[in-house]
Design an enzyme around this catalytic site. Structure first.
Site, PDB file in Angstrom:
ATOM      1  CB  THR A  98      -0.915   0.029   1.254  1.00  5.14           C
ATOM      2  OG1 THR A  98      -0.090  -0.095   2.416  1.00  5.14           O
ATOM      3  CG2 THR A  98      -1.915  -1.111   1.222  1.00  5.14           C
ATOM      4  CB  CYS A 130      16.637   6.207  -1.502  1.00  4.62           C
ATOM      5  SG  CYS A 130      16.580   7.169   0.024  1.00  4.62           S
ATOM      6  NE  ARG A 170      13.449  13.825   4.088  1.00  6.37           N
ATOM      7  CZ  ARG A 170      13.536  12.541   3.753  1.00  6.37           C
ATOM      8  NH1 ARG A 170      13.525  12.167   2.488  1.00  6.37           N
ATOM      9  NH2 ARG A 170      13.647  11.614   4.690  1.00  6.37           N
ATOM     10  CB  SER A 207       8.812  10.725  -2.571  1.00 10.44           C
ATOM     11  OG  SER A 207      10.116  10.829  -3.110  1.00 10.44           O
ATOM     12  CG  HIS A 246      16.743  11.319  -2.666  1.00 16.22           C
ATOM     13  ND1 HIS A 246      15.527  11.858  -2.315  1.00 16.22           N
ATOM     14  CD2 HIS A 246      16.949  10.282  -1.809  1.00 16.22           C
ATOM     15  CE1 HIS A 246      15.027  11.175  -1.301  1.00 16.22           C
ATOM     16  NE2 HIS A 246      15.865  10.213  -0.985  1.00 16.22           N
TER      17      HIS A 246
END
Lengths: 348, 348
Positions: A18, A138, A246, A168, A253
């Site tokens: 999900t 990531c 961030r 994200s 990124h």
């Protein structure tokens, strides 16, 4: 998604179906035509019972508690570290090969940490002792895809990275919080902004703090980039130091990367070697548009590189600017490419 | 603003009074009680004729073309490099001491480049040969205010900086473009965003390109940080290398700064030395709020420093994260503090 009756095709499970990465996994398995004999969806109790569309059909998400992996060949986990810590080993014990997107097993010596374009060959040794293959962080993935060729040609003395990481990285809730905060800040400069996923609020701000603080003063995110780069590249003394920040970007990124090589670097050769890497696009025009940004980089399944320049005063030192879709390249795509490598070579 | 009849108090002119820096100059001259015998406002033809409020009274902006500086003691220029190139030398020739906020004279050997907290003593030599004192770049000022103490105590081998620069670096038009683009992007993800001040558009994006591209592959903004740091600190071989990036923040620049010293650095001593610097606030709590961000740093007339950490594998290397109001500390406040230094010591 390519359902086949071929008994060599795997039966797949996706835990965390999900979430942002889970959704993208389902999309990529379909769009890349990964052959399989069925996909089941699972999640922790909180999300179990929801329906998720798989290849156009609504499918119910099962509860991981009690989920039977004995009929699963390949299990993707992307439901967070605590979920993987609890359920990935049981899934592997029941026979599934787990590809785990979280931080739970990356530094486990029995678990290979794989970026297919860099070190897929570690998978040729056969099923890992843990039954798990770990997907790196990531920010680590696009970086090591560029570092390997530098190390092989010139040697690396030091890598200094500052990141510009998108909302994200905190999933769909992170994106929603950024959008909501931005709208509020535009309508009222004094509004108190939501700061649940990002503290302080990320809207019109930059926040130099991701994950938790360690005793060293570095954050876990910053430590991951060092430790994971060393493990993936097989360079236990590689010197990578990072500030992870961030930024109010929805997705993708960016990283400003300073590399000091052990040998002088010829810029033209560097550009040529980076451009020759698989699924890497070099942006090297002299126009203001000649560099990638999160909103304009293009091809989402490539690592984008620009601003390549050797320091005038130090021929061993050079900068790169890289942009990569953190949900795809930094997570879901890397996981699917691990699966493709395993399946193509009959390693399951 | 403190109008006095004392003939030692200067008659002031502000060229570029309609811009973000000019507005802040007027505010600071007033709030800091700079003694003067009148303030006149000037601008290029495009902005002449407008009115600007000075100490609560609307005042007409005069045209620089034909502006008589013979009755001006102190002239602030913040109307852009081309305006300074055209009018600063004539103003100085008419007798005004010019404090210039632009890039026009920073590297001119006859023009001191001054950050009062760092190298104000160069002003003790008397009126500069050019009649001009240059204000450094907005990203250079907070950086050198921290570098000086590091150089003096431990020596600097190398500085690697990645910046996170706010829209206000492009003035009020830059802020307006960011706000307009952000609102558009929120209402329609496919909207074409305005990209006049920032290319590509800055809303929900990061843009690794500020000012123009040089033959070296570095931008002018990046080169400024090297050359200006060397000149201000009096270290002609100082090794500073930078990637300058615009981020969707309204105001205040941030910088991730990696410093390799020549001697091992004790973190506690480093924190103590930085905290003892004038108008510097060190954020050093171990909580997620224990670091500065553009929206939460506090006191706008301080340089804010956090995330101070020595690399575990390299006791000579450490990171700083700094945040500074680029319109105040990076421009208007520095200029006013230069004026205060000159006036306090009777150097006019």
């Amino acid at each position: 998604m390519t359902y086949v009756s071929d008994p060599a095709a795997p039966r797949i499970a996706i835990a965390g179906a999900t979430g942002a990465v889970g959704n993208t996994l389902i999309e990529l398995i379909s769009s890349r035509g990964l052959r399989h004999r069925g996909v089941r969806l699972a999640a922790s109790a909180r999300s179990a019972g929801r329906t998720v569309e798989v290849d156009g059909r609504a499918q119910v998400v099962e509860d991981l508690d009690g989920f039977d992996f004995t009929d699963v060949d390949l299990a993707f986990f992307s439901a967070g570290t605590s979920v993987s810590e609890k359920w990935a080993r049981p899934a592997a014990a029941q026979g599934a090969l787990v590809i785990d997107n979280t931080n739970a097993f990356r530094m486990d010596p029995d678990t290979p940490l794989v970026v297919p374009q860099v070190n897929a060959d570690v998978l040729l040794a056969g099923r890992p002792a843990s039954g798990i293959i770990a997907n790196p962080n990531c920010s680590t993935i696009p970086l090591v895809r560029l570092l390997q060729t530098v190390e092989q040609r010139w040697g690396i003395r030091q890598v200094v990275v500052s990141t510009y990481q998108a909302a994200s990285g905190q999933g769909q809730h992170g994106i929603a919080e950024l959008r909501e905060g931005s709208a509020l800040a535009l309508s009222d400069p004094d509004a108190e902004l939501p700061a649940d996923r990002f503290k302080p609020a990320l809207a019109f701000n930059v926040v130099p703090f991701i994950d938790k603080l360690l005793d060293t003063g570095f954050t876990m995110e910053e430590q991951k980039m060092l430790q994971e780069s060393r493990k993936i590249l097989g360079l236990p003394h590689l010197d990578v130091t990072t500030t992870c920040v961030r930024v109010p970007v929805v997705n993708s990124h960016s990283e400003a990367v300073w590399i000091e090589a052990t040998e002088p670097v010829d810029r033209a050769e560097l550009v040529g070697r980076l451009a020759a890497l698989p699924e890497v696009t070099v942006h090297d025009k002299d126009t203001p548009g000649g560099f990638p940004t999160p909103r304009t980089a293009g091809e989402p399944d490539h690592v984008h590189v620009g601003r390549i320049r050797v320091a005038p005063h130090n021929p061993r030192g050079f900068w790169l600017w890289l942009v990569a879709d953190n949900v795809r390249i930094g997570a879901a795509l890397n996981a699917v490419q691990i699966a493709e490598y395993v399946l193509d070579r009959g390693l399951l």
